[in-house]
Design a protein around this motif. Structure first.
Motif, short mmCIF file in Angstrom:
data_model
loop_
_atom_site.label_atom_id
_atom_site.label_comp_id
_atom_site.label_asym_id
_atom_site.label_seq_id
_atom_site.Cartn_x
_atom_site.Cartn_y
_atom_site.Cartn_z
N LYS A 259 30.71 30.33 10.08
CA LYS A 259 29.66 31.27 9.68
C LYS A 259 30.26 32.63 9.34
O LYS A 259 29.86 33.28 8.35
CB LYS A 259 28.64 31.41 10.81
CG LYS A 259 27.85 30.16 11.12
CD LYS A 259 26.95 30.39 12.33
CE LYS A 259 26.26 29.10 12.77
NZ LYS A 259 25.45 29.32 14.00
N ALA A 260 31.19 33.08 10.16
CA ALA A 260 31.82 34.38 9.92
C ALA A 260 32.65 34.36 8.64
O ALA A 260 32.67 35.35 7.89
CB ALA A 260 32.69 34.76 11.11
N ALA B 68 32.07 32.66 5.98
CA ALA B 68 31.15 32.74 4.83
C ALA B 68 30.81 34.20 4.51
O ALA B 68 30.69 34.57 3.33
CB ALA B 68 29.87 31.95 5.14
N GLU B 69 30.69 35.03 5.54
CA GLU B 69 30.45 36.45 5.30
C GLU B 69 31.72 37.16 4.85
O GLU B 69 31.68 38.04 3.98
CB GLU B 69 29.89 37.10 6.56
CG GLU B 69 28.51 36.59 6.95
CD GLU B 69 27.86 37.45 8.01
OE1 GLU B 69 28.19 38.66 8.10
OE2 GLU B 69 27.02 36.92 8.76
N GLU C 73 34.03 35.96 3.06
CA GLU C 73 34.28 35.63 1.65
C GLU C 73 33.51 36.56 0.71
O GLU C 73 33.95 36.77 -0.43
CB GLU C 73 33.89 34.18 1.39
CG GLU C 73 34.85 33.18 2.02
CD GLU C 73 34.42 31.75 1.83
OE1 GLU C 73 35.33 30.89 1.69
OE2 GLU C 73 33.21 31.46 1.84
N GLN C 74 32.42 37.12 1.19
CA GLN C 74 31.66 38.05 0.34
C GLN C 74 32.41 39.37 0.13
O GLN C 74 32.10 40.12 -0.80
CB GLN C 74 30.29 38.32 0.97
CG GLN C 74 29.44 37.08 1.17
CD GLN C 74 29.26 36.29 -0.10
OE1 GLN C 74 28.84 36.84 -1.12
NE2 GLN C 74 29.56 35.00 -0.05
N THR D 229 40.59 33.72 -0.49
CA THR D 229 40.17 34.15 0.84
C THR D 229 41.37 34.35 1.75
O THR D 229 41.47 35.34 2.48
CB THR D 229 39.21 33.12 1.45
OG1 THR D 229 38.10 32.94 0.55
CG2 THR D 229 38.69 33.56 2.80
N GLY E 36 33.78 46.14 6.42
CA GLY E 36 33.15 44.82 6.47
C GLY E 36 33.79 43.91 7.50
O GLY E 36 33.09 43.18 8.22
N GLU F 49 32.58 44.95 10.91
CA GLU F 49 31.17 44.60 11.13
C GLU F 49 31.03 43.12 11.46
O GLU F 49 30.25 42.74 12.35
CB GLU F 49 30.34 44.96 9.89
CG GLU F 49 30.16 46.46 9.69
CD GLU F 49 29.39 46.79 8.43
OE1 GLU F 49 29.22 45.89 7.58
OE2 GLU F 49 28.97 47.96 8.29
N ILE F 50 31.76 42.27 10.76
CA ILE F 50 31.72 40.84 11.06
C ILE F 50 32.25 40.57 12.46
O ILE F 50 31.65 39.80 13.23
CB ILE F 50 32.54 40.06 10.00
CG1 ILE F 50 31.84 40.12 8.64
CG2 ILE F 50 32.74 38.60 10.43
CD1 ILE F 50 32.69 39.62 7.49
N ARG G 245 29.70 41.55 15.16
CA ARG G 245 28.55 40.65 15.28
C ARG G 245 28.90 39.32 15.90
O ARG G 245 28.15 38.78 16.71
CB ARG G 245 27.92 40.40 13.89
CG ARG G 245 27.09 41.54 13.37
CD ARG G 245 26.14 41.06 12.28
NE ARG G 245 26.84 40.40 11.18
CZ ARG G 245 27.41 41.04 10.16
NH1 ARG G 245 27.39 42.36 10.12
NH2 ARG G 245 28.00 40.36 9.20
N TYR G 246 30.05 38.77 15.52
CA TYR G 246 30.36 37.39 15.89
C TYR G 246 31.29 37.26 17.11
O TYR G 246 31.16 36.29 17.87
CB TYR G 246 30.99 36.65 14.72
CG TYR G 246 30.02 36.24 13.65
CD1 TYR G 246 29.31 35.06 13.73
CD2 TYR G 246 29.81 37.06 12.53
CE1 TYR G 246 28.42 34.67 12.74
CE2 TYR G 246 28.92 36.69 11.53
CZ TYR G 246 28.22 35.49 11.65
OH TYR G 246 27.33 35.13 10.67
#
Length: 327
Positions: A249-250, A252-253, A255-256, A264, A310, A313-314, A317-318
C-alpha cells in the motif's frame, strides 16, 4: 559515477555500491557465471564498492568477488566484508582468536593478503560497548590483516555506541524510505565523527522496486519467504520489518512521487543517496540488467524537497509507530 569519502578509511567509493548477499544464498539461486556477469556489469557502470560477508553462501559470495578481482587486477574496487556470524551469537565469542580465524578465511576466499574493511556482522548488542573487542580489531590492523574496521548494526543505539570508539571507520545500517530513524541522530553524529555510513536494504528487500503484488511468491530458500516472522534472523532485514501487505500500500503511494522517466527502484535509491552523511548505498542485484539500472540511480534527477516531504508523510502514516521505536 560520483565518488564519496568512506569515513575514516580515507578511500573514495561510488555512491551506489553493490551488496552481494544474493550472490551467496538466501535470495534463491544465482549461478557462478551470472554472479561474475553481475560484478562485471556493476564495475562497468562505475561501481567501486562491493559489500559481502563470510556467511553469505558460506563463503560463496566472497569467493565470487575474489575470482572477479583476480580476473580484473587493474580495477580499483574496495571490498567490505563482515564477520561474527559463524558461531553462536554470544558476546564471549567475539575474541581476537576468532577474529584471526575469520579474517584469515575471508582473505583466502577473496584472494588478498589484507582486507580493505571488516565489519562486525550485527553482533549481540553488548559487543558494541566492549573495549576488548575494539582492542582486538586494532590488533588486526596493527598486524596488517585488515586495513580498517567498522560495524554493521540493526539498531541506531548500537551504531551510536560504536561511534564512541576511535577506530570505528564505518557504520552500516538499514536506511530506506520505510526506515527513517537513522536520519534523526545517527547521520549527523557520524558526519561529526568522520565515520562513513553504508546504507543497506535500500529497497526494503525489493518492496521499493514496485514490482511486487499481493500474489507475489518467493522461493523456499529466499529469506523473504522463510524470515518474515524473524525466525532465522532479525526481521528488520526482511522487508525492513514492515508488513508485506502494508508495504505494498505504501509503495503505491511512493510511486506517485516518482519523476517521469525514472523507475521506482531508482527513485528509492537516489533518495537514500541524497541524504546528508550517506557514503554509499548498497542495493543487491540478481541480474545484469538490475545491476546496470541500480548504478544509473546515481545520476537520476527530480529527487527534490517535495519528493522528500512525500517520503516522510508516507512513513509517518504507515510505519513510524511500528518501526521507529524498534530499530
Amino acid at each position: 559515477m560520483e565518488q564519496r569519502l568512506l569515513g575514516k578509511t580515507g578511500r573514495n567509493v561510488s555512491v551506489i555500491g553493490l551488496g552481494t548477499w544474493q550472490l551467496g544464498a538466501d535470495w534463491g539461486t544465482v549461478d557462478a557465471a551470472e554472479a561474475q556477469a553481475i560484478l562485471a556489469a556493476s564495475a562497468e557502470a562505475g561501481v567501486t564498492f562491493f559489500d559481502t560477508a563470510d556467511v553469505y553462501g558460506d563463503g560463496r559470495s566472497e569467493q565470487a568477488i575474489g575470482a572477479f578481482l583476480a580476473a580484473n587486477p587493474d580495477l580499483d574496487i574496495t571490498v567490505a566484508t563482515k564477520m561474527g556470524r559463524r558461531v553462536e551469537q554470544r558476546p564471549e565469542n567475539y575474541t581476537l582468536e576468532n577474529f584471526r580465524a575469520w579474517t584469515d578465511r575471508s582473505r583466502r576466499n577473496l584472494g588478498v593478503d589484507q582486507l580493505d574493511l571488516v565489519q562486525l556482522h550485527c553482533p549481540p548488542t553488548a559487543v558494541y560497548s566492549n573495549a576488548e573487542v575494539y582492542d582486538a580489531l586494532d590488533t588486526l590492523v596493527a598486524e596488517g590483516a585488515i586495513r580498517h574496521y567498522g560495524v554493521s548494526v540493526e539498531r541506531v543505539d548500537e551504531a551510536m555506541e560504536a561511534l564512541r570508539h576511535e577506530g570505528t571507520a564505518t557504520v552500516q545500517i538499514i536506511l530506506n524510505a520505510f526506515r527513517l530513524k537513522p536520519l534523526d541522530e545517527l547521520l549527523p553524529a557520524a558526519q561529526a565523527a568522520g565515520v562513513g555510513i553504508i546504507t543497506r536494504v535500500p529497497l526494503a528487500s525489493g518492496l521499493l522496486s514496485g514490482k511486487y503484488t499481493p500474489e507475489t511468491t518467493f522461493a523456499p530458500d529466499d529469506h523473504r519467504n522463510y524470515n518474515r516472522s524473524g525466525s532465522a534472523f532479525d526481521v528488520g532485514e526482511t522487508f525492513s520489518g514492515v508488513d508485506f501487505e502494508e508495504g505494498l500500500k505504501a509503495v503505491a503511494e511512493f510511486e506517485q512521487l516518482v519523476p517521469d522517466g525514472v523507475s521506482t527502484a531508482q527513485a528509492a535509491l537516489a533518495w537514500v543517496a541524497a541524504q546528508d552523511g550517506v557514503s554509499t548505498v548498497i542495493p543487491g542485484a540478481r541480474s545484469v540488467e538490475q545491476a546496470r539500472a541500480n548504478a544509473e540511480a546515481a545520476s537520476v534527477g527530480g529527487i527534490d524537497a517535495t519528493f522528500d516531504v512525500g517520503v516522510h508523510e508516507i512513513y509517518d502514516r504507515y510505519f513510524r509507530a511500528a518501526i521507529h521505536p524498534r530499530w
